[in-house]
Design a protein around this motif. Structure first.
Motif, PDB file in Angstrom:
ATOM      1  N   ARG A 464       0.833  -1.203   0.000  1.00  0.00           N
ATOM      2  CA  ARG A 464       0.000   0.000   0.000  1.00  0.00           C
ATOM      3  C   ARG A 464       0.871   1.258   0.000  1.00  0.00           C
ATOM      4  O   ARG A 464       0.585   2.239  -0.709  1.00  0.00           O
ATOM      5  CB  ARG A 464      -0.919  -0.007   1.218  1.00  0.00           C
ATOM      6  CG  ARG A 464      -1.880   1.170   1.282  1.00  0.00           C
ATOM      7  CD  ARG A 464      -2.747   1.090   2.527  1.00  0.00           C
ATOM      8  NE  ARG A 464      -1.938   0.894   3.710  1.00  0.00           N
ATOM      9  CZ  ARG A 464      -1.233   1.871   4.286  1.00  0.00           C
ATOM     10  NH1 ARG A 464      -1.235   3.076   3.762  1.00  0.00           N
ATOM     11  NH2 ARG A 464      -0.523   1.625   5.369  1.00  0.00           N
ATOM     12  N   ARG A 467       2.363   1.906  -3.402  1.00  0.00           N
ATOM     13  CA  ARG A 467       1.383   2.549  -4.299  1.00  0.00           C
ATOM     14  C   ARG A 467       1.236   4.033  -3.953  1.00  0.00           C
ATOM     15  O   ARG A 467       1.052   4.871  -4.843  1.00  0.00           O
ATOM     16  CB  ARG A 467       0.036   1.837  -4.190  1.00  0.00           C
ATOM     17  CG  ARG A 467       0.013   0.436  -4.794  1.00  0.00           C
ATOM     18  CD  ARG A 467      -1.412  -0.086  -4.938  1.00  0.00           C
ATOM     19  NE  ARG A 467      -2.077  -0.210  -3.642  1.00  0.00           N
ATOM     20  CZ  ARG A 467      -2.053  -1.300  -2.890  1.00  0.00           C
ATOM     21  NH1 ARG A 467      -1.374  -2.380  -3.306  1.00  0.00           N
ATOM     22  NH2 ARG A 467      -2.697  -1.357  -1.739  1.00  0.00           N
ATOM     23  N   THR A 470       4.677   5.873  -5.130  1.00  0.00           N
ATOM     24  CA  THR A 470       5.079   5.831  -6.543  1.00  0.00           C
ATOM     25  C   THR A 470       4.773   7.137  -7.282  1.00  0.00           C
ATOM     26  O   THR A 470       5.667   7.693  -7.941  1.00  0.00           O
ATOM     27  CB  THR A 470       4.412   4.641  -7.247  1.00  0.00           C
ATOM     28  OG1 THR A 470       4.887   3.422  -6.642  1.00  0.00           O
ATOM     29  CG2 THR A 470       4.760   4.628  -8.723  1.00  0.00           C
TER      30      THR A 470
END
Length: 574
Positions: A464, A467, A470
Motif C-alpha cells: 500500500r 502505491r 510511486t
C-alpha cells in the motif's frame, strides 16, 4: 502522571556551512524509532528538519527564530513537573568566546553570537521547565576553521552539563570529529545510538553509556574512520541508574497514523527467562524484569582507547556514573559476575578448552551481543540471523530474515523466529518510512520492496505504501529536473540569471516533493541577488545596483533589506 517529550533537530542544507548528508536522517531515525515503539507519543514529539511539516500552522523549519520559539513554548507552557524530556540535535556546533553554540540552518560562522543558539541558553530553558528527567544528545559536527582558542567545541558543554546537572551525551571527545558514513545512512554516533535503543541498551544512563562507549569506536574502526569516542556526562553519580527510556508497552505505528499496543516478546528462553521471572522486583512485570536482567548480564565495562588508556566519561577523565555502594555490595556484585562468567566460559567454550584444534571464533554482531566472541558452531540459527543485524539498513534486515526463515515448524525457536521476522519486517518499513519522511521516495520504495510476503499484514502495508509513494517519486523526479534546469540558468555576477532561476523554481507548487528544497534555493538565490546589488553599489554603480535589487522577489528574507537599500541608493542617483 508524568509525560514524555521528544525534541529532535537534524539539519542538512546549511546556508553558510558545507551541507551535511545524514543529519536529517539522524533526527528522523530517532523520532521514528522511539515514537513507533510508543516510548514517546507523536503529539508530544517535535521533529525539526529541512523538510519537516507544519504543526498546527506553525513552521518546524530549523531556523534560529523557529527553534527558539519552539523551545520557549515547550519549556514554558507544555513541559510540566516531573516530565521526561529528550533533546537531540544533529548538525554543526561552534565554539565562540568561551561558549558552545548549536547552529540552526541559517546560522552564520561570521556572526555566531547573533545567529547561533548558545547551549547554555538551551540548558537554562530545559532546567526552567521543571522536567523531572532531562537527557541531551548532541551529534555535533564541526569544521576546524570555525574553532576558536586552545580548546574546541565540546569542552564548555561538558562543564555546563556538570554545573547544571543535566545528563548529556556528546558524539565525540573534544578535539575529535564526528563522522557520517554512507553505508550506515547516519552519523556514526546516531547509528550506534539507534542500535543501542533497539537492543534495549538505552533503559538507563549506565546501560546507554556502556553500549555507546564500546560501539561508537567500533563503528569508526569498522568503517575506516579516525577514532571517535562519545562523551557521557552524568552528575551527580546517582543519576547513572535513572530510567531515561519509558518502560511501557511498545506501540507499532500503522501506516494510517493510528497507534495500537502490541504484546512485548521475551528475548531468550529457558534459564534466561526463568532467571528473569525469579528476580522480578516489586512493581515489575516479567518483560521489564527480563529486559533489566538481560542488560545487567550482557553489560560490559567501557572499552579502552587504542592507546590503552581508559575511555573518559567527561573531559576531565572522571567517571561520574560509578556506584558508591558498600564494599560488601561491590564484592557480591563482582563475585556473582565472576561465577556467571565461569559458567558462561564452561558452557560456551568447554569444547574448545578440551578440543581446541579446528575450532574457530568469529566476532558477533547480534542485537545485544555486539563485541562478544562466540564460536560459530555454538550459534543457533536464530543467533546467526541476529549476527546479520550490523546496521539499520534494509539489506541487513533482509539477510537476518532469510536466515531466520530457515527455522522450520517444530523447532524450539520457531515461534521466536517468526516474531523476530515480523519485527524485522516492521523495521524495514520503519527505514522506508524514514526515507519517505525525508523526501527520498525512490529510496523508500526500494526499501519497502524487499519486505517479505510473510507475515502478510506487513507485506500488505508495504504494498500500500509503495502505491502511495510511486506517484510522489515520479513528481519528485520531475521536480528535480526543474531544479536542475534552474541551477543551470545561473551565471556568475548575473542578477538576472538568478532571477530566471527563481522563476523556474517557483513552478514547484506547495505540497509537491521538492517544494521545500525549491523554497530554500529561492531564499539563497534572492540573497545572492542582493549581494550582487550591494557589490555594484560599493563600486558606485547605483543605477545598476537598483536594477538588480528590484529583482529580489517578495516573501523572501532579502526583500525588505533590498527595498531599504533601493531607497538609499536612489538618493545617490538623484
Amino acid at each position: 502522571m508524568s509525560n514524555q517529550w521528544l525534541i529532535t533537530i537534524g539539519i542538512n542544507q546549511y546556508q553558510h556551512f558545507q551541507p551535511l548528508n545524514y543529519a536529517q536522517a539522524d533526527a528522523q531515525g530517532l523520532w521514528n524509532l522511539v515514537v513507533s515503539r510508543g516510548s514517546f507519543l507523536p503529539e508530544r514529539s517535535l521533529l525539526s528538519s529541512d523538510t519537516s511539516p507544519f504543526i498546527e500552522g506553525q513552521s518546524t523549519y530549523p531556523s534560529g527564530e523557529n527553534l527558539k520559539q519552539w523551545l520557549d513554548h515547550l519549556c514554558q507552557q507544555a513541559i510540566k513537573q516531573d516530565d521526561l524530556v529528550w533533546f537531540f540535535f544533529s548538525g554543526y556546533g561552534v565554539k565562540w568566546e568561551g561558549q558552545d553554540y548549536l547552529m540552526p540552518i541559517d546560522g552564520n560562522p561570521a556572526d555566531v553570537s547573533a545567529t547561533g543558539i548558545a547551549i547554555r541558553e538551551i540548558y537554562e530553558k530545559l532546567k526552567a521547565s521543571k522536567a523531572g528527567t532531562i537527557l541531551v544528545l548532541l551529534d555535533m559536527n564541526h569544521q576546524q576553521e570555525h574553532q576558536e582558542g586552545p580548546t574546541v567545541v565540546g569542552n564548555p558543554t561538558v562543564e555546563l552539563a556538570r554545573e547544571m546537572e543535566i545528563p548529556t551525551v556528546l558524539s565525540s571527545q573534544p578535539g575529535q570529529f564526528s563522522y557520517e558514513v554512507g553505508e550506515l545512512q547516519h552519523g556514526l554516533f546516531t547509528a550506534a545510538l539507534l542500535e543501542g535503543l533497539r537492543s534495549g541498551a538505552g533503559l538507563t544512563l549506565a546501560s546507554l553509556k556502556r553500549y555507546l562507549s564500546e560501539r561508537v569506536p567500533e563503528l569508526s574502526q569498522n568503517h575506516s574512520r579516525p577514532l571517535q569516542e562519545p562523551v557521557i556526562v552524568v552528575h551527580p553519580p546517582g543519576k547513572s541508574h535513572q530510567v531515561i527510556l519509558p518502560e511501557q508497552p511498545a506501540f507499532v505505528g500503522s501506516s494510517n497514523g493510528e497507534w495500537s499496543p502490541v504484546t512485548a516478546q521475551l528475548v531468550g528462553s529457558g534459564a534466561t527467562a526463568t532467571a528473569a521471572v525469579a528476580t522480578t522486583s516489586a512493581g515489575e512485570n516479567p518483560f521489564q524484569a527480563a529486559l533489566r536482567n538481560q542488560q545487567e548480564a550482557t553489560a560490559t565495562p567501557a572499552a579502552s582507547t587504542n592507546n590503552g588508556q581508559p575511555r573518559p566519561v567527561d573531559a576531565t577523565g572522571n567517571d561520574d556514573d560509578e556506584d558508591n555502594g558498600s564494599f560488601v555490595q561491590k564484592f557480591l556484585l563482582w563475585g556473582g559476575g565472576l561465577v556467571l562468567l565461569l559458567l558462561l566460559l564452561l558452557t560456551t567454550f568447554g569444547r574448545n578448552v578440551l578440543f581446541p584444534a579446528g575450532e574457530q571464533a568469529e566476532r558477533s554482531g547480534g542485537d545485544s551481543t555486539v563485541g562478544t566472541v562466540t564460536p560459530t558452531q555454538n550459534l543457533t540459527a536464530l543467533d546467526r540471523a541476529k549476527v546479520s543485524l550490523r546496521n539499520n539498513q534494509s539489506s541487513s534486515y533482509v539477510a537476518a530474515i532469510k536466515q531466520a526463515s530457515q527455522i522450520q515448524p517444530g523447532d524450539a525457536q520457531y515461534r521466536e523466529a517468526q516474531a523476530a521476522i515480523e519485527r524485522w519486517s516492521r523495521n524495514i518499513l520503519d527505514v522506508a518510512q524514514g526515507r519517505a519522511n525525508s523526501g527520498n521516495y525512490r529510496g523508500a520504495i526500494a526499501a519497502a520492496s524487499v519486505v517479505p510476503q510473510d507475515p502478510q499484514p506487513v507485506f500488505a502495508d508495504a504494498e500500500r505504501l509503495i502505491r502511495q509513494w510511486t506517484p510522489l517519486a515520479k513528481k519528485q523526479q520531475a521536480n528535480q529536473v526543474v531544479l536542475s534546469t534552474a541551477k543551470g540558468l545561473i551565471r556568475p555576477n548575473s542578477a538576472s540569471s538568478y532571477f530566471q532561476a527563481i522563476k523556474m523554481a517557483q513552478k514547484i507548487p506547495p505540497g509537491d516533493p521538492g517544494h521545500v528544497q525549491a523554497q530554500t534555493l529561492i531564499v539563497q538565490w534572492s540573497q545572492n541577488i542582493l549581494n550582487l546589488a550591494r557589490q555594484r553599489a560599493s563600486e558606485g554603480n547605483f543605477a545598476l545596483a537598483i536594477q538588480a535589487a528590484n529583482l529580489v522577489p517578495a516573501n523572501t528574507p532579502a526583500y525588505k533589506p533590498a527595498r531599504q537599500a533601493i531607497g538609499q541608493w536612489q538618493k545617490q542617483v538623484n
